[in-house]
Write an enzyme that holds these catalytic residues in place. Structure first.
Site, PDB file in Angstrom:
ATOM      1  N   GLU A  31       0.820  -1.211   0.000  1.00  0.00           N
ATOM      2  CA  GLU A  31       0.000   0.000   0.000  1.00  0.00           C
ATOM      3  C   GLU A  31       0.859   1.268   0.000  1.00  0.00           C
ATOM      4  OE1 GLU A  31      -3.636   1.070  -0.644  1.00  0.00           O
ATOM      5  OE2 GLU A  31      -2.939  -0.990  -0.492  1.00  0.00           O
ATOM      6  N   ASP A  32       1.878   1.266   0.854  1.00  0.00           N
ATOM      7  CA  ASP A  32       2.591   2.521   1.110  1.00  0.00           C
ATOM      8  C   ASP A  32       3.859   2.711   0.291  1.00  0.00           C
ATOM      9  OD1 ASP A  32       0.673   2.828   2.978  1.00  0.00           O
ATOM     10  OD2 ASP A  32       1.923   2.368   4.718  1.00  0.00           O
TER      11      ASP A  32
END
Ligand code: MN
Length: 707
Positions: free
Chosen positions: A78-79
């Site tokens: 996600e990051d």
């Protein structure tokens, strides 16, 4: 040198995983540290502290290497822009799938449970059913975020706390993750009601200090008694979690001290027979509260929970709640579905307890496999996360949460008051059903309305929502007034007739004078008062006649009121004698109730004679077309099939049986029927048919029902 969290994690997994698995976790740890390099949490701490903490929430549950690995990597994709494919290459497909499932879950925004529309819910539970580890990691992720919620804005922390309380805590509870569930609830409570939380936790600290002495005394007494009886047991004091105390205070309107007044203990033994032995011993030590014993060993709860519960009168009258269970049952109660890993790792076979939890997940999985449809999904799931609510759909797919036991009428009123007041029929899942039908999860409900329809008093006997109840009452009251006013108008017209005046000839001026004299607000009010028996028609008629200039000749003075059968609630047919068209009848005005119709020979009338009731001559209109209830008694010889013959004869005469009961008198039986008939002629037909049955000895119409 102080140990880092990363080192502690490696130590924890080494305690129960194989070296090969530990190596993979170390690799994931290094990968995650590298990926999150330079990234900070809102608290200012290095980001890597989060995935490590999430993994460490899972180690006491002995989660497998894939799950711990996925926990460490759960925010990487996600990051940091690392693809799922890359993770699959490095750590294997199962780990990548877990991470993928987690980031998909992250994209769902749950508001409150009312807003959690079926679709979101479905995705959440889909993920859970496909691989329960996704949800366990998600819960650990949420738990750590809740623990560190202090550093985000108030608005955001409240939203997250709401979501946790409404969605994640119930799921943790349903999966039997007891300590996770309680901590999630307590933390949500802290951010939703900071003041209450502060006051309560302070009070709890003080109270626990004060309780210590009593607790240790009781512990000692229980220990000693179990020892005397040679039962090997572990006994613990048990504290309620803060939010549990708060809930109990709210739901039962108890003061803090009243909730804390109850002392909880848990007795853990080796096997099932010892549970019952321990129970007997405890009941001989302290007297049990009658009716409070529950055997969840014989009948486990839906999530597989097993235990004996009992409540005792402790020393000095202290109420004590005791749970008795085996160590295995306790494992399940504490870590729920996760105890699957606890047991697998210690090579113990999965026993019955675990199978029950797995059965639930399995059935979830199957229902999902069968349909991708939200409606059907909820139907199968039976949303037992919120056991007291059912979720149903409008034809347009809008979801409504109703209390369990709610009927189509409750649904109609929850959509709109007008829909409720005008509803005449309902379709559930496209089939016509009686209005009283209880709704089930996933039902698609369609309400059919008619513009002139009214609520029925019978609805009050089965609606469960307070909205439906109060709206029905309100509408009935209005209806009753309208119908009473119509009757009152007729009664007044009749009284005026006997004085030789026609109602429509009364001038407005006279009316105004009468209104002033009586203090009534309107003519309608006067009519309603007469219909309800609060005013006498003759008194008002004389008043009007006195004021009226017209001294018409004494006209039609028959003074008889004709029943049309359309008077609604303004006219009641007496239950004692059940008059039917054709019977000679008499009307009695009862204050506040209106006109009640009896038969001439009704015994209850004779009793009431001479009281202040006003009697009226009433007759049936010849065109009356309505079904009336009537009671008959049959004496029949006790022979096989006689009841069927009687029922058939009644049906042949086109009558309906409303009710039947019977008493046996030796070789004869007395049958009491309540039937629906149009009039006396119809009843005579029914009785003629019954007389043809050889077993029927005698038939009588019952005109006074005792009681
Ligand atoms: Mn996270």
């Amino acid at each position: 040198m102080p140990q880092t969290d990363a080192e502690t994690l490696v130590q924890e997994v080494s305690a129960y995983l194989k070296p090969k698995d530990v190596a993979q976790i170390e690799a994931a740890l290094a990968f995650s540290i590298h990926a999150h390099q330079g990234q900070l949490r809102e608290s200012g701490a290095p980001y890597i502290t989060h995935p490590i903490s999430v993994a460490r929430i899972l180690t006491p549950l002995h989660m497998d290497a894939q799950a711990i690995t996925a926990a460490l990597l759960h925010d990487v994709a996600e990051d940091t822009g690392i693809s799922i494919d890359e993770l699959a290459e490095k750590f294997g497909k199962p780990v990548a799938e877990l991470v993928d499932g987690l980031s998909k879950l992250d994209k769902l925004k749950f508001e409150t449970k009312e807003d959690a529309q079926a679709e979101n819910f479905r995705k959440m539970l889909m993920a859970m059913a496909r691989d329960v580890r996704v949800i366990l990691i998600k819960l650990a992720d949420r738990l750590h975020n809740m623990r560190t919620l202090g550093s985000v804005s108030k608005q955001k922390s409240e939203r997250i706390a709401h979501e946790t309380m409404d969605i994640y805590a119930p799921i943790a509870n349903r999966l039997g993750l007891n300590s996770v569930y309680q901590e999630l609830e307590d933390l949500s409570f802290k951010y939703l009601h900071p003041n209450r939380y502060a006051v309560l936790s302070k009070a709890l600290k003080v109270a626990r200090g004060n309780r210590r002495e009593v607790v240790s005394k009781i512990l000692e007494a229980i220990h000693q008694k179990l020892d005397e009886n040679h039962i090997k047991a572990e006994v613990r004091g048990r504290e309620k979690h803060l939010f549990g105390i708060y809930q109990k205070m709210q739901s039962k309107s108890l003061a803090f001290s009243q909730v804390l007044d109850i002392y909880g203990f848990r007795v853990l033994v080796d096997d099932v027979p010892s549970c019952y032995l321990a129970l007997g011993v405890l009941h001989s030590l302290y007297k049990p509260f009658p009716g409070r014993f529950k055997d969840y060993i014989a009948i486990p709860k839906a999530n597989g929970y097993q235990s004996l519960h009992t409540a005792l009168f402790g020393p000095f009258g202290t109420p004590i709640e005791v749970q008795i269970r085996t160590h295995q049952m306790n494992e399940l109660a504490e870590s729920g579905v996760a105890s699957h890993w606890l047991y697998k790792s210690s090579e113990t076979q999965i026993n019955d307890l675990h199978q029950k939890t797995h059965q639930w997940l399995q059935s979830l999985l199957e229902s999902l496999a069968q349909s991708g449809d939200s409606v059907e999904f909820l139907e199968h799931l039976k949303v037992d996360l919120f056991p007291d609510e059912v979720y149903v759909f409008s034809p347009k797919g809008k979801i409504y949460a109703l209390p369990r036991g709610a009927t189509t009428v409750d649904f109609a009123y929850s959509v709109h008051t007008d829909i409720g007041n005008r509803c005449v029929a309902a379709k559930v899942n496209a089939e016509l059903v009686p209005l009283r039908t209880e709704l089930r999860n996933g039902d698609r409900v369609e309400i059919i309305t008619a513009p002139l329809a009214h609520p029925n008093p019978a609805w009050l006997s089965y609606v469960v929502t307070s909205k439906a109840r109060s709206e029905i009452r309100h509408a009935l009251k209005t209806m009753h007034l309208e119908e009473s006013a119509r009757l009152g108008e007729r009664l007044l017209g009749q009284a005026l007739n006997s004085l030789g005046i026609k109602l429509q000839d009364i001038e407005d001026m006279c009316w105004e004078r009468v209104l002033k004299e009586t203090g009534a607000k309107s003519r309608q009010d006067i009519f309603a008062d007469i219909g309800l028996g609060r005013r006498l028609n003759m008194v008002i008629a004389r008043q009007l006649a006195r004021l009226s200039d017209s001294e018409g000749a004494r006209g039609d003075s028959s003074g008889i009121i004709t029943l049309l059968g359309t008077e609604g609630m303004a006219v009641q047919y007496a239950k004692c004698c059940r008059p039917i068209p054709g019977d000679p009848i008499i009307g009695v005005i009862k204050s506040g109730q209106g006109l009640i119709v009896h038969t001439h020979d009704c015994p209850s009338l004779r009793k009431g004679r001479g009281s202040s009731e006003e009697w009226l001559d009433v007759v049936w209109d010849r065109t009356i077309n309505k079904l009336f209830e009537v009671s008959i008694k049959l004496i029949v010889a006790n022979q096989r099939g006689v009841l069927a013959k009687v029922a058939a004869a009644i049906a042949d005469a086109d009558s309906n049986i409303e009710n039947v009961h019977f008493t046996s008198e030796g070789e004869y039986t007395a049958l009491y029927f309540t039937l629906q008939v149009n009039n006396r002629l119809h009843l005579a037909n029914v009785m003629r048919g019954l007389r043809k049955i050889p077993e029927v000895i005698r038939i009588t119409r019952v005109k006074s029902i005792p009681g």
